[in-house]
Design a protein around this motif. Structure first.
Motif, PDB file in Angstrom:
ATOM      1  N   VAL A  55       7.404  -6.149  -4.895  1.00  0.00           N
ATOM      2  CA  VAL A  55       6.128  -5.727  -5.477  1.00  0.00           C
ATOM      3  C   VAL A  55       5.777  -4.381  -4.873  1.00  0.00           C
ATOM      4  CG1 VAL A  55       4.849  -7.050  -3.729  1.00  0.00           C
ATOM      5  CG2 VAL A  55       3.692  -6.335  -5.834  1.00  0.00           C
ATOM      6  N   LEU A  56       5.186  -3.513  -5.699  1.00  0.00           N
ATOM      7  CA  LEU A  56       4.795  -2.193  -5.222  1.00  0.00           C
ATOM      8  C   LEU A  56       3.382  -1.892  -5.710  1.00  0.00           C
ATOM      9  CD1 LEU A  56       6.937   1.002  -5.065  1.00  0.00           C
ATOM     10  CD2 LEU A  56       4.696   1.106  -6.156  1.00  0.00           C
ATOM     11  N   CYS A  57       2.478  -1.683  -4.769  1.00  0.00           N
ATOM     12  CA  CYS A  57       1.094  -1.376  -5.125  1.00  0.00           C
ATOM     13  C   CYS A  57       0.882   0.135  -5.061  1.00  0.00           C
ATOM     14  CB  CYS A  57       0.134  -2.073  -4.170  1.00  0.00           C
ATOM     15  SG  CYS A  57       0.278  -3.866  -4.225  1.00  0.00           S
ATOM     16  N   THR A  58       0.297   0.662  -6.112  1.00  0.00           N
ATOM     17  CA  THR A  58      -0.046   2.080  -6.152  1.00  0.00           C
ATOM     18  C   THR A  58      -1.504   2.232  -5.729  1.00  0.00           C
ATOM     19  OG1 THR A  58      -0.774   1.929  -8.436  1.00  0.00           O
ATOM     20  CG2 THR A  58       1.562   2.409  -8.061  1.00  0.00           C
ATOM     21  N   THR A  59      -1.932   3.477  -5.544  1.00  0.00           N
ATOM     22  CA  THR A  59      -3.328   3.746  -5.193  1.00  0.00           C
ATOM     23  C   THR A  59      -3.926   4.601  -6.300  1.00  0.00           C
ATOM     24  OG1 THR A  59      -2.777   3.650  -2.847  1.00  0.00           O
ATOM     25  CG2 THR A  59      -4.848   4.718  -3.434  1.00  0.00           C
ATOM     26  N   ALA A 106       6.843   9.298  -1.344  1.00  0.00           N
ATOM     27  CA  ALA A 106       8.267   9.605  -1.465  1.00  0.00           C
ATOM     28  C   ALA A 106       9.040   8.329  -1.793  1.00  0.00           C
ATOM     29  CB  ALA A 106       8.765  10.245  -0.168  1.00  0.00           C
ATOM     30  N   TYR A 107       9.140   8.061  -3.069  1.00  0.00           N
ATOM     31  CA  TYR A 107       9.709   6.793  -3.540  1.00  0.00           C
ATOM     32  C   TYR A 107      11.083   6.510  -2.936  1.00  0.00           C
ATOM     33  CZ  TYR A 107      11.369   3.403  -7.065  1.00  0.00           C
ATOM     34  OH  TYR A 107      11.874   2.295  -7.706  1.00  0.00           O
ATOM     35  N   LEU A 108      11.908   7.523  -2.850  1.00  0.00           N
ATOM     36  CA  LEU A 108      13.273   7.297  -2.373  1.00  0.00           C
ATOM     37  C   LEU A 108      13.371   7.032  -0.879  1.00  0.00           C
ATOM     38  CD1 LEU A 108      13.790   8.400  -5.250  1.00  0.00           C
ATOM     39  CD2 LEU A 108      15.909   9.343  -4.350  1.00  0.00           C
ATOM     40  N   HIS A 156       0.838  -1.203   0.000  1.00  0.00           N
ATOM     41  CA  HIS A 156       0.000   0.000   0.000  1.00  0.00           C
ATOM     42  C   HIS A 156       0.866   1.244   0.000  1.00  0.00           C
ATOM     43  CE1 HIS A 156      -3.198   2.817   0.773  1.00  0.00           C
ATOM     44  NE2 HIS A 156      -2.533   3.296   1.804  1.00  0.00           N
ATOM     45  N   GLY A 157       0.613   2.148  -0.958  1.00  0.00           N
ATOM     46  CA  GLY A 157       1.383   3.383  -0.998  1.00  0.00           C
ATOM     47  C   GLY A 157       0.876   4.298  -2.090  1.00  0.00           C
ATOM     48  N   HIS A 158       1.585   5.385  -2.265  1.00  0.00           N
ATOM     49  CA  HIS A 158       1.099   6.423  -3.175  1.00  0.00           C
ATOM     50  C   HIS A 158       2.146   6.861  -4.196  1.00  0.00           C
ATOM     51  CE1 HIS A 158      -2.647   6.916  -0.905  1.00  0.00           C
ATOM     52  NE2 HIS A 158      -1.912   6.607   0.133  1.00  0.00           N
ATOM     53  N   VAL A 159       3.071   5.981  -4.524  1.00  0.00           N
ATOM     54  CA  VAL A 159       4.054   6.308  -5.551  1.00  0.00           C
ATOM     55  C   VAL A 159       3.325   6.409  -6.903  1.00  0.00           C
ATOM     56  CG1 VAL A 159       6.080   5.472  -6.792  1.00  0.00           C
ATOM     57  CG2 VAL A 159       5.962   5.255  -4.292  1.00  0.00           C
ATOM     58  N   ASP A 160       3.725   7.380  -7.693  1.00  0.00           N
ATOM     59  CA  ASP A 160       3.085   7.623  -8.985  1.00  0.00           C
ATOM     60  C   ASP A 160       3.543   6.565  -9.996  1.00  0.00           C
ATOM     61  OD1 ASP A 160       2.128   8.625 -11.384  1.00  0.00           O
ATOM     62  OD2 ASP A 160       2.643  10.693 -10.900  1.00  0.00           O
ATOM     63  N   PRO A 161       2.619   5.808 -10.589  1.00  0.00           N
ATOM     64  CA  PRO A 161       3.039   4.755 -11.524  1.00  0.00           C
ATOM     65  C   PRO A 161       3.743   5.306 -12.768  1.00  0.00           C
ATOM     66  CG  PRO A 161       0.645   5.058 -11.589  1.00  0.00           C
ATOM     67  CD  PRO A 161       1.154   5.857 -10.423  1.00  0.00           C
ATOM     68  N   ARG A 162       3.539   6.612 -13.045  1.00  0.00           N
ATOM     69  CA  ARG A 162       4.222   7.251 -14.157  1.00  0.00           C
ATOM     70  C   ARG A 162       5.738   7.065 -14.076  1.00  0.00           C
ATOM     71  NH1 ARG A 162       4.786  12.983 -15.088  1.00  0.00           N
ATOM     72  NH2 ARG A 162       4.316  13.109 -12.852  1.00  0.00           N
ATOM     73  N   LEU A 163       6.260   6.997 -12.860  1.00  0.00           N
ATOM     74  CA  LEU A 163       7.704   6.840 -12.674  1.00  0.00           C
ATOM     75  C   LEU A 163       8.234   5.607 -13.412  1.00  0.00           C
ATOM     76  CD1 LEU A 163       7.123   8.857 -10.345  1.00  0.00           C
ATOM     77  CD2 LEU A 163       8.758   7.579  -8.956  1.00  0.00           C
ATOM     78  N   PHE A 164       7.387   4.583 -13.499  1.00  0.00           N
ATOM     79  CA  PHE A 164       7.857   3.319 -14.045  1.00  0.00           C
ATOM     80  C   PHE A 164       7.379   3.092 -15.485  1.00  0.00           C
ATOM     81  CE2 PHE A 164       7.145   3.092  -9.503  1.00  0.00           C
ATOM     82  CZ  PHE A 164       8.444   2.894  -9.067  1.00  0.00           C
ATOM     83  N   ALA A 165       6.393   3.897 -15.911  1.00  0.00           N
ATOM     84  CA  ALA A 165       5.855   3.723 -17.258  1.00  0.00           C
ATOM     85  C   ALA A 165       6.873   4.172 -18.309  1.00  0.00           C
ATOM     86  CB  ALA A 165       4.545   4.500 -17.406  1.00  0.00           C
TER      87      ALA A 165
END
Lengths: 473, 473, 473
Positions: free
Chosen positions: C168-172, C422-424, C40-49
């Motif tokens: 694994v990283l889940c976005t919201t 805050a991904y980092l 569970h978190g709020h990292v923007d999936p755009r970072l990985f797209a």
């Protein structure tokens, strides 16, 4: 693979700081072997009425009646039927106790770090001499070991009473109880001290299923025809007097909130009549309870019984479980509680009376420092009971010392009670309290807050004196 | 039998872990002897107005005015009359101070593990040089020792002010106070810094006994005929201005809840008129207080006085004691408090103002982490005061650091204030705070959370800087 | 003057008692390098797209989007404009990032003893290799160091994903999200596991600004004309199904309170129609949310998605800041919460269902021991999420272990999630949890409460297993 031996550490539960640990152990040793004073609990007096009473199987003793245990397995998805818990409708429940024990043993890891796990580990080792950790692999061997012991004369309840060195044990009894088991004990040549406690919940909670029947029972046992509020009060006084003759030192009552408020007799009777007709509202029930608490306080001043009050448990939260299995199935959930405003009418009316003693219990730890300690540190009548239910644990006891003692003062508290149905867990429970007490006092001593003389007296008070004094035992 | 010597441990109150203790002691020593900054308290300015002021007997100094002490004895059933507490009706109270002291000494064990016990032990030893633990046996000898010292010139309040190394001491004064004692101090050649604090409770709590008389007094001292709400506000502004001229840096107000809500002037006046006629309802009183808090914030922005707010004490809980002995008799009990919704109107109106400083105090520790720390960690105006009243203790301070600092940040807190009437206990109270501060910072340092440089600065901030900065001293 | 080197202590955050510390370190080392599970978190999936995505300046990465950081500076009176936070009205905000960084560095001392300070210190050192404490003096040098690294290929989000060893990283994602970034990741040759989570707040909170537009968006993406309550439910089911196809394992929802109550479809539609017309009341909104929670539970039973519920944040408390800067600006303040009564309807309807999993999060720590642990320790469906938001800190985690585990049992909890934008900071956050977990288990072991075998398994469960199991990952 052999199961790991589980050695109870002699300095378990103490703070690991060497300086504090050394003091804690020294303090603990002065109280470790003192007789057990058990002023409040739920052990069945039948155990002692019949000198040859034997416990059933390990599962009948340890699993089926213990909601601490089966709730944890239920929370992980194991149906209560598989644990042998009987259904209200007589539907099927597992009857093979070895199978139930196996299931329990395989899931015993769920109790890691819980008080239930600690008590059971200590009980298995100290009472049954089992020093292997329970697993699926050794489940049947351990079942057999327990089973064999349970059939031996050393495991008759009276024999264990001596072995546990119990000085006095108070049971909790409904107001309509004839106390025949207590009478049988008195009539026997055994001199274990088993005292009843008067609990009126079933006759005063007008909104509970079966209340009407309880009123009929009350009429029977009291010889008073309980057709009015004043007759109810008269019958309650009658029963209290009988309980007192039978050795009772205290009453006990549970209520969802600490709301207190005196009604006129006429107002109380209007509600009572509605209740008899089955038309009382939840509001009526709350008002009636608030009024009965006032009356219970008044009666305590008159007959000298100590008044215990347990606040804040939302009973039978899970309707599915209640409908299928009934009361006390691990689904009672605490609520946030107010004492300051709610109990003020009672304290203003009776709290300054020198002959009145009111022991408060609560499940909302936030009230310890905020409300209960200040109330106990002011009103002559108010004393605080030890941490209750979910909080009767190592952390719960630490929170209690941490949040109560500075403001309430040690001498406005009442030592320990085990509050348990599980007779064989009594020594383990008292031992946790005594260790935690010694550890807390040791913490004060190594921090220079109390000196050695005070430390020894405080430890003794916590482990023995306060409970005796609070209940006039 | 000789009474045991009580040696104050030089590392008292520190965590006993050797690594932490060593750091704590090093940090503590950097702040232990710094001057005492006392921005909020209840010492009577009369003590300093008369250069020859002498305290009365040990009982007049230590027992009769200290509700921390007599509440604990009352809780054990000792009537307040036996402790010399005067009755409102002029009824009999014990006048033999040696007898009162004897009773106190015999019951001094009740204070084991309490902050009152710690403060008094330290006060007796550090201020009076008494290193025996008080008991029934040595009571009279110790009484005599204290009594003799109290008559000596070294025990004049001004002399103790120097000895205690108090840098500044703020008193708390009703809005109608003429501040004649403060004026006398200013007119004298003594240069101890004693500042008044503006407290409007008596003139704005329209539901308290005697409010009408206070309004008359307000008209007198302000020269404004307080016959309307607008006149009240004008008179308040007038008095604040006078207090400020007399050196005041802050105001203080107590309210049961943190409810705030702006009324129109017309609405406020309707309530005020009802109050003048004696027909205001409790609802009116709550609304009026909620509005006055808004106005106090507005005025603080205009005149720059820091606004202090003490929330959550249910005053005079015990009507029997209030009727017989009056206010402040140890019967004020905290309640659960909401800030998030209640104080939002005030913070939305004034909380972003750069010139506004609002210091919050509360008795419900659950609000620390849940509401107060997040509010202080966001609104520029909000700062948190130190733990108050029952929580101004070793555990209370530990709870505060534990629950406030991570979210609020150290620099949104305001250091310590002793908040005491008991002038001689001031050094002991500051010492507990400074030791607990050093211990907390040491805990962070040994856990690798702050480095040594930060640790020293944090300790200094807690023990001295923050209080000066928060009150513009 | 040279800035002090900041060395992260290898045994940071552990209890300093040598016996416990040794055990804690041994336990920690078994889990320290395990892959990170981020359910569970709020990292923007755009970072990985976009494989070539680069972070902006240090200020764009670390200051402007992080309300943990700028709220603390704002609380000390620094305007958000000076920190580059963009204004809703397009008004001026600082654009010189070196100047913003300088201001931040000069005020970095404000974060002493805070989790934000610890995370950032660790992030600077472990991720950026900076071992000097940030000050006004070295601010520009450090800015340059970070800036240079951010431009390097090693600092592409995908590269960091490998370096951080994220399993694994889940976005919201809002219900109307087309999940195009998730699709792009699936379409790429990169096999990092990034899963969406279904969050319906924007389409079901009928009282929020912009709700009407969200309903239109929902009609668009679902192809269902959302003109009625039943159409809304159909569209929600449609979207859940799409999210599930895209890999979602869970839903998430935030509500002010835990109030649940089933409405009839007709009642729900009456409210929905009022909402469409813009005439719904706050009461309507609360009723609608209470009903939607029931429906979300029903849908979870049908489609198997885990249901997450975040309760108790009073959003946008500061209207001035909300109007000027919008959502998520550090002005969300917790409130006191009731679960026992509020969530009972939902639990009575669905809490006994073997296929249902409800993970609860709350900001009122007093509910841990009082309500959440007893609920999780009884209902098969209920699990407790880790401490949330302000409590996702060393003390917050300690409170959680202390107050939850005895009653809930470890296995009714769900391990850790970082819940961060805050991904980092992800590795630093998991490391705090793993250290605190090891320390807690070590405390149990040195107190003789669990043995070594249990201790290792518990540490592994906390650091890795529980999170995977709770979310079916």
């Amino acid at each position: 693979m052999t199961a790991s031996k589980y050695h109870l550490s002699p300095d378990r539960f103490f703070d690991p700081n060497p300086a504090q640990l050394k003091v804690a152990m020294a303090l603990y040793l002065t109280i470790a072997d003192s007789p057990l004073v058990c002023p409040h609990g739920h052990v069945d007096p039948r155990l002692f009425a019949d000198p040859d009473y034997t416990f059933g199987s390990p599962v009948e003793l340890l699993i089926i009646p213990d909601h601490y245990i089966f709730r944890m397995l239920y929370a992980q998805g194991i149906p209560l039927e598989k644990l042998g818990v009987p259904r209200v409708d007589g539907g099927e429940s597992e009857t093979d106790h070895r199978l139930i024990w196996q299931l329990f043993a395989e899931n015993f890891y769920l109790f890691r770090g819980t008080p239930t796990g600690s008590w059971l580990t200590e009980e298995l080792q100290s009472v049954f001499g089992i020093d292997e950790k329970l697993t699926g692999e050794n489940a049947q061997i351990i079942y057999e070991q327990i089973n064999r012991k349970l059939k031996s004369p050393e495991f008759r309840p009276r024999a264990l009473f001596e072995q546990f060195d119990i000085e006095v044990l108070c049971t909790t009894n409904t107001a309509t109880d004839t106390l025949k088991h207590h009478q049988a004990i008195r009539d026997s040549d055994w001199n274990g001290r088993i005292l009843p406690t008067f609990r009126p919940d079933a006759i005063v909670n007008i909104d509970t299923v079966g209340w009407r029947d309880e009123i009929d029972k009350l009429s029977d046992v009291s010889g008073i025809d309980v057709v009015s509020y004043t007759a109810l009060i008269e019958a309650m006084e009658n029963r209290r007097s009988f309980f007192k003759k039978m050795g009772a030192k205290a009453t006990d009552q549970a209520a969802l909130t600490a709301y207190t408020n005196r009604l006129s007799d006429a107002e109380a009777d209007v509600i009572f009549q509605r209740a008899l007709k089955g038309t009382a509202t939840p509001q009526d029930a709350a008002q009636f309870t608030g009024h009965i608490l006032m009356e219970m306080a008044r009666m305590s001043i008159e007959d000298g019984l100590v008044m215990q009050l347990h606040i804040g448990s939302y009973r039978n939260h899970n309707a599915v479980i209640f409908d299928r299995f009934g009361l006390d199935k691990g689904a009672d959930i605490p609520i946030a509680t107010d004492f300051t405003r709610a109990i003020r009418p009672l304290l203003n009316a009776y709290g300054n009376h020198p002959g009145f003693s009111l022991i408060l219990f609560n499940l909302d730890e936030t009230t310890y420092a905020r409300e209960l300690a200040p109330l106990a540190g002011h009103y002559p009548a108010v004393k605080l009971g030890p941490p209750w239910w979910f909080h009767d644990s190592l952390n719960g006891i630490r929170h209690y010392f941490d949040q109560v003692m500075e403001t309430a003062g040690l001498y406005n508290t009442t030592g320990f009670n085990d509050d348990t149905r599980a007779y064989l867990s009594i020594p383990a429970r008292h031992d946790v309290w005594r260790r935690a007490s010694a550890d807390w006092v040791a913490g004060l001593m190594v921090r220079g807050i109390v000196d050695e003389e005070d430390a020894y007296e405080m430890t003794r008070a916590l482990g023995y004196d306060l409970a005796k004094r609070a209940y006039n035992l």
